[in-house]
Write a protein that holds these residues in place. Structure first.
Motif, PDB file in Angstrom:
ATOM      1  N   SER A 126     -10.970 -24.191  14.120  1.00 29.01           N
ATOM      2  CA  SER A 126     -11.946 -24.257  13.029  1.00 29.01           C
ATOM      3  C   SER A 126     -12.307 -25.691  12.662  1.00 29.01           C
ATOM      4  N   ALA A 127     -11.523 -26.648  13.105  1.00 30.69           N
ATOM      5  CA  ALA A 127     -11.890 -28.052  12.905  1.00 30.69           C
ATOM      6  C   ALA A 127     -13.102 -28.424  13.764  1.00 30.69           C
ATOM      7  N   GLN A 128     -13.381 -27.606  14.786  1.00 29.79           N
ATOM      8  CA  GLN A 128     -14.485 -27.869  15.706  1.00 29.79           C
ATOM      9  C   GLN A 128     -15.722 -27.023  15.427  1.00 29.79           C
ATOM     10  N   ASP A 129     -15.586 -25.979  14.627  1.00 26.12           N
ATOM     11  CA  ASP A 129     -16.681 -25.029  14.433  1.00 26.12           C
ATOM     12  C   ASP A 129     -16.494 -24.296  13.110  1.00 26.12           C
ATOM     13  N   SER A 130     -17.442 -23.450  12.775  1.00 27.31           N
ATOM     14  CA  SER A 130     -17.354 -22.711  11.516  1.00 27.31           C
ATOM     15  C   SER A 130     -16.313 -21.592  11.599  1.00 27.31           C
TER      16      SER A 130
END
Length: 87
Positions: free
Chosen positions: A38-42
Protein backbone atom coordinates in the motif's frame (compact mmCIF):
# COMPACT_ATOMS: atom_id res chain seq x y z
CA UNK A 1 19.47 -15.90 12.64
CA UNK A 2 15.84 -16.88 12.18
CA UNK A 3 13.27 -14.29 13.21
CA UNK A 4 9.92 -15.25 14.68
CA UNK A 5 7.83 -12.55 13.01
CA UNK A 6 4.65 -13.52 14.83
CA UNK A 7 6.39 -12.91 18.15
CA UNK A 8 8.18 -9.75 17.00
CA UNK A 9 5.00 -8.15 15.63
CA UNK A 10 2.81 -9.12 18.59
CA UNK A 11 3.21 -5.76 20.42
CA UNK A 12 1.87 -3.93 17.36
CA UNK A 13 -1.11 -6.25 17.09
CA UNK A 14 -1.79 -5.87 20.81
CA UNK A 15 -1.81 -2.09 20.50
CA UNK A 16 -3.58 -1.68 17.14
CA UNK A 17 -5.25 -5.03 16.49
CA UNK A 18 -8.80 -3.95 17.32
CA UNK A 19 -8.84 -0.92 15.03
CA UNK A 20 -10.67 -1.00 11.70
CA UNK A 21 -8.23 -1.03 8.80
CA UNK A 22 -9.01 -0.16 5.16
CA UNK A 23 -7.07 -3.17 3.86
CA UNK A 24 -9.10 -6.37 3.53
CA UNK A 25 -6.74 -8.91 5.06
CA UNK A 26 -7.49 -12.35 6.47
CA UNK A 27 -4.38 -12.95 8.58
CA UNK A 28 -1.22 -11.24 9.78
CA UNK A 29 0.85 -12.38 6.83
CA UNK A 30 -1.61 -10.73 4.45
CA UNK A 31 -1.71 -7.57 6.55
CA UNK A 32 2.07 -7.17 6.55
CA UNK A 33 2.35 -7.76 2.79
CA UNK A 34 -0.58 -5.47 2.01
CA UNK A 35 0.78 -2.66 4.19
CA UNK A 36 4.10 -2.83 2.35
CA UNK A 37 2.33 -2.82 -1.02
CA UNK A 38 0.00 0.00 0.00
CA UNK A 39 3.02 2.30 0.19
CA UNK A 40 3.14 1.94 -3.61
CA UNK A 41 -0.57 2.20 -4.45
CA UNK A 42 -4.01 2.92 -3.05
CA UNK A 43 -5.59 0.66 -0.45
CA UNK A 44 -8.52 0.16 -2.83
CA UNK A 45 -6.27 -1.18 -5.60
CA UNK A 46 -4.32 -3.36 -3.16
CA UNK A 47 -7.64 -4.86 -2.00
CA UNK A 48 -8.53 -5.61 -5.64
CA UNK A 49 -5.30 -7.39 -6.57
CA UNK A 50 -4.55 -9.08 -3.22
CA UNK A 51 -6.78 -12.16 -3.73
CA UNK A 52 -4.85 -13.18 -6.85
CA UNK A 53 -1.51 -12.49 -5.21
CA UNK A 54 -2.40 -14.51 -2.12
CA UNK A 55 -3.77 -17.34 -4.24
CA UNK A 56 -0.28 -17.64 -5.73
CA UNK A 57 1.57 -16.96 -2.46
CA UNK A 58 -0.76 -18.06 0.36
CA UNK A 59 1.79 -17.80 3.16
CA UNK A 60 5.25 -16.52 4.00
CA UNK A 61 6.83 -19.86 3.18
CA UNK A 62 5.38 -19.83 -0.35
CA UNK A 63 6.47 -16.22 -0.86
CA UNK A 64 9.97 -16.92 0.47
CA UNK A 65 10.39 -19.81 -1.99
CA UNK A 66 9.22 -17.78 -4.98
CA UNK A 67 11.63 -16.16 -7.39
CA UNK A 68 11.61 -12.40 -6.76
CA UNK A 69 11.51 -11.70 -10.50
CA UNK A 70 8.29 -13.70 -10.82
CA UNK A 71 6.34 -12.07 -8.00
CA UNK A 72 7.76 -8.66 -8.93
CA UNK A 73 6.49 -9.20 -12.47
CA UNK A 74 3.08 -10.09 -11.03
CA UNK A 75 3.04 -6.80 -9.14
CA UNK A 76 4.16 -4.84 -12.21
CA UNK A 77 1.41 -6.42 -14.36
CA UNK A 78 -1.17 -5.54 -11.71
CA UNK A 79 0.01 -1.92 -11.78
CA UNK A 80 1.31 -1.83 -8.22
CA UNK A 81 4.98 -1.54 -9.08
CA UNK A 82 6.36 0.53 -11.94
CA UNK A 83 8.85 -0.95 -14.35
CA UNK A 84 12.37 0.41 -14.19
CA UNK A 85 12.54 2.68 -17.21
CA UNK A 86 15.96 4.11 -16.37
CA UNK A 87 18.00 1.01 -17.03
Amino acid sequence: MEINWTKELEPLFQQYGKRQHPLDYKNRYQLVVMVVLSAQDSDKHINEVAPGFFAAYPDMEALSRAEPAIYSNTLVRSGILATNRSG
